[in-house]
Each structure stands twice: as structure tokens, then as C-alpha cells.
Scaffold this motif. Sequence first.
Motif, short mmCIF file in Angstrom:
data_model
loop_
_atom_site.label_atom_id
_atom_site.label_comp_id
_atom_site.label_asym_id
_atom_site.label_seq_id
_atom_site.Cartn_x
_atom_site.Cartn_y
_atom_site.Cartn_z
N MET A 167 0.85 -1.20 0.00
CA MET A 167 0.00 0.00 0.00
C MET A 167 0.88 1.25 0.00
O MET A 167 1.89 1.29 0.71
CB MET A 167 -0.92 0.00 1.23
N SER A 168 0.51 2.26 -0.79
CA SER A 168 1.30 3.49 -0.86
C SER A 168 1.22 4.25 0.46
O SER A 168 0.30 4.06 1.25
CB SER A 168 0.79 4.37 -2.00
N LEU A 169 2.21 5.12 0.68
CA LEU A 169 2.24 5.88 1.92
C LEU A 169 1.00 6.77 2.10
O LEU A 169 0.42 6.80 3.20
CB LEU A 169 3.52 6.73 1.99
N PRO A 170 0.54 7.49 1.06
CA PRO A 170 -0.67 8.31 1.24
C PRO A 170 -1.88 7.50 1.68
O PRO A 170 -2.65 7.94 2.55
CB PRO A 170 -0.88 8.94 -0.14
N LEU A 171 -2.06 6.30 1.10
CA LEU A 171 -3.20 5.47 1.49
C LEU A 171 -3.03 4.93 2.91
O LEU A 171 -3.98 4.88 3.69
CB LEU A 171 -3.37 4.31 0.51
N SER A 172 -1.79 4.51 3.24
CA SER A 172 -1.52 4.03 4.60
C SER A 172 -1.73 5.14 5.62
O SER A 172 -2.21 4.92 6.73
CB SER A 172 -0.07 3.51 4.69
#
Length: 446
Positions: free
Chosen positions: A1-6
Motif C-alpha cells: 500500500m502506498s504511503l498516502p493510502l496508509s
Amino acid sequence: MSLPLSFQQAIAEQRLFTKADRLLLAVSGGVDSIVLCELCRQAGFDFIIAHCNFQLRGAESERDEAFVKTLADRYGVEVLVKRFDTEAYAAKKKRSIQVAARELRYEWFEQLIGEQKAGFLLTAHHADDNAETVLMNFCRGTGLPGLTGIPAVSGNIRRPLLRFSKEELIAFANANGLSFVEDSSNESSKYTRNLFRNEIIPLIARAYPQVTANLQDTIRRFTGIEQLYRYATGEIKKKLYRHKGNEVHIPIRQLLSFNNRALVYEIISSFGFTEKQVDEVLKLTESESGSYIQSPGAAYRIIRHRHWLLISPVLSAAADNIIIEEKDRETVFSGGILTVANEEARADSKPDTSPHIACLDARAITFPLLLRRWKQGDYFYPLGMAKKKKLSRFFIDQKMSKTDKETVWVLEMNKKIVWVVGRRIDNRFKVTDDTKRCLTLTFSAP
């Protein structure tokens, strides 16, 4: 999962804030706070920026301030800047520079929240900061609470980056072409945190490469353990505590049956006592009745009274002297309320025997009366006795505790005690068959 989504998932799972909230971002200009700004922008949160210039690094401090101000154009948000004379504050308050800077910035942030500039303050603390904090606390000896790390929620403060490592934040900054500034003081191990960051943790990582991740797991476990610990000690306190006015009474035998120093500390720390005083409390359980210890701020005492420990606030030593005139029908004082009624005696009625009500022969009473705290040397003639007795001996006979004695007031007339308020009247002023009028005094505790 990408950092923005996390990042958004972490906020939602922990219920840190929503898009309806206005956020105040603490931004130094370093990579951590710059990434926090960018993540909030990409997620569509409403925010403003606050920057502290502690004026400790000369031109570098000015550079950081100017850099953060440029973020106003980048993000189209308000940027607030506060300059502090940190060295002067530290000298005046006798604080280290690090502690002084922390106090100054959080005091300002609290002020901004109070002025409703925003609903929550966001800081950019991350997983590496958390690992450093726990390791420092472990070495410092802060106990279980210190091993739970930096809280994600503390009052109006929110820390949404605690799940992410420094490495992840730098990778995100590079991938998004984010500019940031470096604080040269971070390279020096002069400060304790930098010593752990630059030398101790890298040394541990040589043996345990996953030390930061492992400490994060440990933090999660200790957080759960601490929650159970708080619940268990809370339940035990409920069983031990006997509340009496503003005092807490604890049965000594029941307390000692747990044979647990941590429990003793949890009880006394609520009243300002320190961990170092646990031994004093245990020694107190074997001392004579009347022995006591005080909290460092002298706000509370723990007193040994027979089979109990009494935790009591320290009363002011100031003596109260209150004059009661004949016309006064109600007197409010720090010990409670005293009401006076002058009534005709009735042949078919008997004086009230409640200790909180004094029925006196009005003919024997001359106003004004003096309401005051008792003092050593006081004596009276207890109801039913022809001989005088010192109050100190009367209290012993009544098995009164040290704190009970400290709350005793007396009503005096011409240097004669008429009533030990709420305890016993003087035999010389009692109602007799010849009494025509009764002076009825009623005491109500607060």
C-alpha cells in the motif's frame, strides 16, 4: 500500500481527525514535517502551518524560517511564525535548552488552539522517534508507562506518522520531489536523543538489524499490557479505598496481602508521592499510630492510624477566629455551617443527643462567642463529668485519627469551651430541669 493510502488508513483506524477539522501543522522544515504537509495536502485536509524559530543556530534558524514561509505559496495556506529567546528563557527557568524549547513551542501551540486557529495540532513524530523514546525511557527507568512510547493522541495533539519509519518518509519525499532543510545540530551527539539516534541505536542494529521494527512491536504489546494493568489496579483500588470526606482510608493488612510494590506506587502516585517513597510507605505500615510522611509538594500526607493508612490533604496552618454575636443566626466557616436558635424550653421535651446538635442553657451563655480551631492545652468538662479533661486526651479516648483532630473546632465563651463542635458539649452549660430557654446550635459539615 502506498504511503498516502496508509496515512489515511492510520488516521481513520485511530479516529485522529476528519476532513471537517481544521488542522495546525507544526513544521520545522525538516523532511518529517514537510512530508506531513504533503500527505495532508494530497488527502485533502484543511490545515495551516506553525513554525518556531528558537534563534539558536544563527543564520540556519533564519534560513529555516524563510523556507517554511515559502510553503504558504506552495500550499496556499496560512503560515504562523513565532520567534523565541530560548536561551534567556532557559536561564530564567533553569531549564536545559531542549526542555526550554519544548515548553515554549507547546505553550504557543496551545495558545493557538485556544484562539481557535485550528481544532488539532499535528506533529511529525514517526516510528524512529518512538523507538528512540522507548529506549531512552527504558534506560531512564520510567516504568511501564514510558515503554508505551509516544501517544498518537494526547489532548488536542495528533501524531499520524507514528506507524511510518524515517526511511519511508525520506523515500516519499524523494519520490515527490519535496524540498526540505537539514538541521545541522542533529549531527551532534551532544543531546541525549541525538546520542541514541546517531550512536546507540545504530550500534544495537549491528546485532539486531530490525531493532526499530522490533521496538514498534514491543510498543504495541506494552500498550496493551498497560491498558490491562490500569484496569486491574483500578479494580483493586476500588476494593481497597474507603472514602471519608476528602480522605482515602486503606486497610494495611489488605494492602500488604498483595505484596506488590507496583500497587503501592500506583496508589500513592495519584496523590503526588514518588516511586522513591514506596519504601517509606512500607515502613510506615510498621510504625506507630500517628506517624506520617508527606508528598514532595506537601499537598498530601499518608498517616498511620491504627490498622489503616490515611491519605489526607494537608490543611492550612492558618488559624481561624470567628466572632459570633447574639444576632447571628448562621455562620459559614471553612469547617462547615453553624446555626443558632434561641428557643423556649419545654418541660416535656428532652435535649437532642446528636453530636452535631448542642442544646445549652441560654442563661449560662454570654455573647459574643468565639469559634476557632482547637489547640494544645485546651480543656473542657465533658458532658456527664465533673472533672476537666484535656482535648488531646479526649481525642485519644475517642480513638480519633490525626486528621480527625485537625478538623476539630471549638466554641468558646470567656475563655471557656462551651462545645467541642460536632463532638461533645461542656457539662457546665448543659440543659437542666431549671432551664427556661435553650440555645440550640446545629453543625453541618461541608
